[in-house]
Design a protein around this motif. Structure first.
Motif, PDB file in Angstrom:
ATOM      1  N   PHE A 313      -5.640   2.065 -52.847  1.00  0.00           N
ATOM      2  CA  PHE A 313      -6.863   0.938 -54.051  1.00  0.00           C
ATOM      3  C   PHE A 313      -7.656   2.451 -53.916  1.00  0.00           C
ATOM      4  O   PHE A 313      -8.242   2.705 -55.447  1.00  0.00           O
ATOM      5  CB  PHE A 313      -6.831  -0.065 -53.354  1.00  0.00           C
ATOM      6  N   ALA A 314      -8.052   3.029 -53.253  1.00  0.00           N
ATOM      7  CA  ALA A 314      -9.432   3.860 -53.205  1.00  0.00           C
ATOM      8  C   ALA A 314      -9.168   5.413 -54.268  1.00  0.00           C
ATOM      9  O   ALA A 314      -9.830   5.418 -55.037  1.00  0.00           O
ATOM     10  CB  ALA A 314      -9.840   4.358 -51.128  1.00  0.00           C
ATOM     11  N   THR A 315      -7.435   5.296 -54.094  1.00  0.00           N
ATOM     12  CA  THR A 315      -7.324   6.625 -54.707  1.00  0.00           C
ATOM     13  C   THR A 315      -7.006   6.273 -56.076  1.00  0.00           C
ATOM     14  O   THR A 315      -6.976   6.774 -56.941  1.00  0.00           O
ATOM     15  CB  THR A 315      -5.986   7.059 -54.032  1.00  0.00           C
ATOM     16  N   ILE A 316      -6.406   4.791 -56.614  1.00  0.00           N
ATOM     17  CA  ILE A 316      -6.556   4.793 -58.005  1.00  0.00           C
ATOM     18  C   ILE A 316      -8.036   3.926 -59.198  1.00  0.00           C
ATOM     19  O   ILE A 316      -8.665   4.635 -59.349  1.00  0.00           O
ATOM     20  CB  ILE A 316      -6.530   2.564 -57.708  1.00  0.00           C
ATOM     21  N   THR A 317      -8.809   4.047 -57.943  1.00  0.00           N
ATOM     22  CA  THR A 317     -10.639   3.790 -58.538  1.00  0.00           C
ATOM     23  C   THR A 317     -10.883   5.425 -58.612  1.00  0.00           C
ATOM     24  O   THR A 317     -11.759   5.560 -59.138  1.00  0.00           O
ATOM     25  CB  THR A 317     -11.605   3.280 -57.198  1.00  0.00           C
ATOM     26  N   ASN A 318     -10.705   5.986 -57.674  1.00  0.00           N
ATOM     27  CA  ASN A 318     -10.684   7.777 -57.882  1.00  0.00           C
ATOM     28  C   ASN A 318     -10.425   8.109 -58.774  1.00  0.00           C
ATOM     29  O   ASN A 318     -11.531   9.119 -60.092  1.00  0.00           O
ATOM     30  CB  ASN A 318     -10.592   8.280 -56.199  1.00  0.00           C
ATOM     31  N   LEU A 319      -9.020   8.057 -59.021  1.00  0.00           N
ATOM     32  CA  LEU A 319      -8.345   8.809 -60.572  1.00  0.00           C
ATOM     33  C   LEU A 319      -8.708   7.640 -61.641  1.00  0.00           C
ATOM     34  O   LEU A 319      -9.293   8.684 -62.415  1.00  0.00           O
ATOM     35  CB  LEU A 319      -7.078   8.079 -60.613  1.00  0.00           C
ATOM     36  N   PHE A 320      -8.902   5.997 -61.767  1.00  0.00           N
ATOM     37  CA  PHE A 320     -10.075   5.983 -63.029  1.00  0.00           C
ATOM     38  C   PHE A 320     -11.539   6.363 -63.017  1.00  0.00           C
ATOM     39  O   PHE A 320     -11.990   6.520 -63.935  1.00  0.00           O
ATOM     40  CB  PHE A 320     -10.340   4.574 -62.601  1.00  0.00           C
ATOM     41  N   ALA A 321     -11.704   7.220 -62.267  1.00  0.00           N
ATOM     42  CA  ALA A 321     -13.337   7.213 -61.886  1.00  0.00           C
ATOM     43  C   ALA A 321     -13.113   8.253 -62.984  1.00  0.00           C
ATOM     44  O   ALA A 321     -13.841   8.937 -63.721  1.00  0.00           O
ATOM     45  CB  ALA A 321     -14.452   7.242 -61.070  1.00  0.00           C
ATOM     46  N   ILE A 322     -12.431   9.885 -62.427  1.00  0.00           N
ATOM     47  CA  ILE A 322     -12.048  11.385 -62.359  1.00  0.00           C
ATOM     48  C   ILE A 322     -12.030  10.983 -64.322  1.00  0.00           C
ATOM     49  O   ILE A 322     -12.295  12.395 -64.703  1.00  0.00           O
ATOM     50  CB  ILE A 322     -11.932  11.831 -61.690  1.00  0.00           C
ATOM     51  N   ASN A 323     -10.945  10.220 -64.617  1.00  0.00           N
ATOM     52  CA  ASN A 323     -10.849   9.643 -66.109  1.00  0.00           C
ATOM     53  C   ASN A 323     -11.686   8.753 -67.235  1.00  0.00           C
ATOM     54  O   ASN A 323     -11.320   8.367 -68.171  1.00  0.00           O
ATOM     55  CB  ASN A 323      -9.158   9.442 -66.050  1.00  0.00           C
ATOM     56  N   LEU A 325     -12.026   6.428 -66.637  1.00  0.00           N
ATOM     57  CA  LEU A 325     -12.272   4.744 -66.992  1.00  0.00           C
ATOM     58  C   LEU A 325     -12.908   3.441 -66.637  1.00  0.00           C
ATOM     59  O   LEU A 325     -13.388   3.465 -65.784  1.00  0.00           O
ATOM     60  CB  LEU A 325     -10.416   4.496 -66.899  1.00  0.00           C
ATOM     61  N   SER A 326     -12.469   2.468 -67.458  1.00  0.00           N
ATOM     62  CA  SER A 326     -12.694   0.862 -67.500  1.00  0.00           C
ATOM     63  C   SER A 326     -12.569   0.370 -65.777  1.00  0.00           C
ATOM     64  O   SER A 326     -10.967   0.461 -65.537  1.00  0.00           O
ATOM     65  CB  SER A 326     -12.869   0.106 -68.346  1.00  0.00           C
ATOM     66  N   THR A 327     -13.661  -0.355 -65.056  1.00  0.00           N
ATOM     67  CA  THR A 327     -13.539  -0.527 -63.988  1.00  0.00           C
ATOM     68  C   THR A 327     -12.019  -2.145 -64.357  1.00  0.00           C
ATOM     69  O   THR A 327     -11.429  -2.802 -63.703  1.00  0.00           O
ATOM     70  CB  THR A 327     -14.455  -1.520 -63.981  1.00  0.00           C
ATOM     71  N   GLU A 328     -12.637  -1.976 -65.429  1.00  0.00           N
ATOM     72  CA  GLU A 328     -11.586  -4.044 -65.767  1.00  0.00           C
ATOM     73  C   GLU A 328      -9.930  -3.459 -66.211  1.00  0.00           C
ATOM     74  O   GLU A 328      -9.063  -4.008 -65.879  1.00  0.00           O
ATOM     75  CB  GLU A 328     -12.595  -4.312 -67.918  1.00  0.00           C
ATOM     76  N   VAL A 333      -5.498  -2.699 -63.056  1.00  0.00           N
ATOM     77  CA  VAL A 333      -3.748  -2.211 -62.533  1.00  0.00           C
ATOM     78  C   VAL A 333      -3.856  -2.785 -61.028  1.00  0.00           C
ATOM     79  O   VAL A 333      -2.710  -2.820 -60.091  1.00  0.00           O
ATOM     80  CB  VAL A 333      -4.168  -0.635 -62.213  1.00  0.00           C
ATOM     81  N   LYS A 334      -4.879  -2.732 -60.138  1.00  0.00           N
ATOM     82  CA  LYS A 334      -4.945  -3.444 -58.762  1.00  0.00           C
ATOM     83  C   LYS A 334      -3.950  -4.851 -59.120  1.00  0.00           C
ATOM     84  O   LYS A 334      -3.358  -5.020 -58.413  1.00  0.00           O
ATOM     85  CB  LYS A 334      -6.340  -3.262 -58.327  1.00  0.00           C
ATOM     86  N   GLY A 335      -4.063  -5.998 -59.972  1.00  0.00           N
ATOM     87  CA  GLY A 335      -4.514  -6.851 -59.658  1.00  0.00           C
ATOM     88  C   GLY A 335      -2.176  -6.185 -59.906  1.00  0.00           C
ATOM     89  O   GLY A 335      -1.378  -7.858 -59.667  1.00  0.00           O
TER      90      GLY A 335
END
Length: 361
Positions: A313-323, A325-328, A333-335
Motif C-alpha cells: 500500500f505504501a508503494t502504491i501511494t508512492n507510485l501515484f505520487a511520483i506520477n 495521480l489523484s488520491t481518488e 485502486v486500493k479498494g
C-alpha cells in the motif's frame, strides 16, 4: 489395569495393534504460521506478495524511467516508502493479532489520536520525553483493555464495541485539545522521525523491532498458539483450558500498545498532535492484514504477510505520487486490491487446499 510388556505393545492386545494416540485439542492442531514453516500456503502467498511488489516497481520504472535510472534516487525512494509504512505498520501488527484471534478493532486510529493528544498536553510535556512516551503507552493500552473488557466480559460484538470507542476516543481527544493542534516541545520526540542510523530512518528500525517481536510472539510463544486457537475455534480453545475471555482482553490490550507506539511516531513526524490525526488508520491496517493473508474470520494470519501488505500500500501511494495521480484514483485502486484479496481468500486458496488434501489421500 493394562500393563506394557516393555516392547511398546500393551499386554492383552494383539501384537499388531499400535498404541492409540490421544486425541489432539483444537489448540494442538493449530497450524504453525510463518515464512518457512510447515504451512506452505503461507509461503506461497508471501511470495506472491513479493511478486506484486516487483510488478509495482516495474510499473514505476516504466512510467518514470528518468527517476529509476538514478541509483541514489531509488535508494532514497525505498527509504521514503519504508518510512511511510512505519507508523501504519506498527498499528497493523496489533490489528493482525486481533483479527487472528477472531476479533476486529475499528478504534485504532482514534486510540492513536487520543494517545498523541494526551501525550502533548502542557501538563504531560512538563515531565519530559519520558513522561510523554509513558502517557501515550498507558492511555492507549488502557483504552485497548477497555475494548477487550467490553467484548470479553460485556459480550458486545467487536464491531459495535470498537466502533463506539472510535467515536468516544475521537470526542475525548477533541475535548482535551479543544480542537486545536498541540505542538510538541520535546527535542527527543521530535528527533525520532528526523533521526537516522547507518543512513536508515529510526522509524524504520522501530517498525522492524515491533514486527520482529510480533513475529516471535505469534510463532514462538504460547500466547501466539492460544491466539490462533481462539480465532480458529473458540469452543475447542475453551475445552483445551484456554481462558478465552482473558486472552481476548489481552489481544485488544496488545493492539492498544501498538497504537501507543504509533502515536509517538506520528507525533514525531508532525512535531504535533491533534484529534484528527491517524484518520482511517483502522481501514488501512485491516486492509494490509487482509492483503497479507489474515482471515477476517480468525484463526490464520502472518506478521510477514501483514508487513508485505503495508509495504504494498505504501508503494502504491508512492507510485501515484511520483506520477502525479489523484488520491481518488489511488483509493479506487486500493479498494479493488482489497476486494481481490478477499475473493482470493475465499475461493482460490480453499480450492488449492482441497486439491492438496485430495492428492495426499
Amino acid at each position: 489395569m493394562t500393563l506394557s510388556d516393555g516392547t511398546g505393545t500393551a499386554a492383552g492386545l494383539p501384537a499388531q495393534s499400535p498404541p492409540v494416540e490421544p486425541a489432539q485439542t483444537g489448540a494442538a492442531k493449530s497450524p504453525r504460521i510463518g515464512w518457512g514453516g510447515e504451512n506452505s500456503e503461507n509461503t506461497i502467498r508471501n511470495l506472491v506478495l513479493v511478486g506484486v511488489l516487483v510488478v509495482l516497481i516495474a510499473i514505476g520504472a516504466f512510467t518514470q524511467p528518468q527517476l529509476y535510472s538514478d541509483s541514489t534516487w531509488v535508494w532514497n525512494n525505498i527509504l521514503s516508502i519504508l518510512q511511510l509504512a512505519s507508523v501504519i505498520g506498527v498499528v497493523t501488527v496489533g490489528m493482525t493479532f486481533v483479527i487472528i484471534g477472531g476479533g476486529i478493532d475499528l478504534s485504532v486510529g482514534a486510540i492513536v489520536a487520543l494517545a498523541g493528544v494526551w501525550a502533548t498536553t502542557v501538563a504531560t510535556q512538563s515531565y519530559g520525553a519520558g513522561g510523554m512516551i509513558f502517557t501515550a503507552i498507558v492511555v492507549a493500552v488502557a483504552v485497548g483493555l477497555i475494548n477487550g473488557v467490553l467484548i470479553s466480559y460485556g459480550k458486545l460484538v467487536p464491531f459495535i464495541a470498537t466502533l463506539a470507542m472510535l467515536v468516544a476516543a475521537r470526542g475525548l481527544a477533541a475535548e482535551i485539545s479543544d480542537k486545536q493542534t498541540q505542538i510538541s516541545d520535546s527535542a527527543f520526540i521530535n528527533g525520532i522521525a528526523a533521526g537516522k542510523l547507518l543512513g536508515i530512518p529510526l522509524l524504520v528500525y522501530i517498525l522492524a523491532v515491533v514486527a520482529t517481536i510480533g513475529w516471535v510472539l505469534l510463532n514462538r510463544t504460547t500466547f501466539g498458539r492460544r491466539t490462533i486457537a481462539v480465532g480458529g475455534n473458540v469452543e475447542a480453545a475453551r475445552l483445551a483450558g484456554i481462558n478465552v475471555k482473558r486472552h481476548t482482553m489481552l489481544l485488544y490490550g496488545l493492539s492498544g500498545l501498538c497504537c501507543g507506539i504509533a502515536a509517538i511516531m506520528l507525533t514525531s513526524q508532525g512535531t504535533s498532535a491533534q484529534a484528527a490525526m491517524a484518520n482511517l488508520y483502522e481501514l488501512d491496517a485491516i486492509a494490509a492484514a487482509i492483503i497479507g493473508g489474515t482471515l477476517l474470520s480468525g484463526g490464520r494470519g502472518t506478521i510477514v504477510g501483514s508487513m508485505l501488505g503495508v509495504i504494498i500500500f505504501a508503494t502504491i501511494t508512492n507510485l501515484f505520487a511520483i506520477n502525479g495521480l489523484s488520491t481518488e484514483a489511488q483509493n479506487m485502486v486500493k479498494g479493488g486490491i482489497i476486494i481481490a484479496a478477499v475473493l482470493v481468500q475465499q475461493f482460490r486458496f480453499k480450492a488449492v487446499t482441497r486439491f492438496l488434501h485430495r492428492n495426499k489421500t
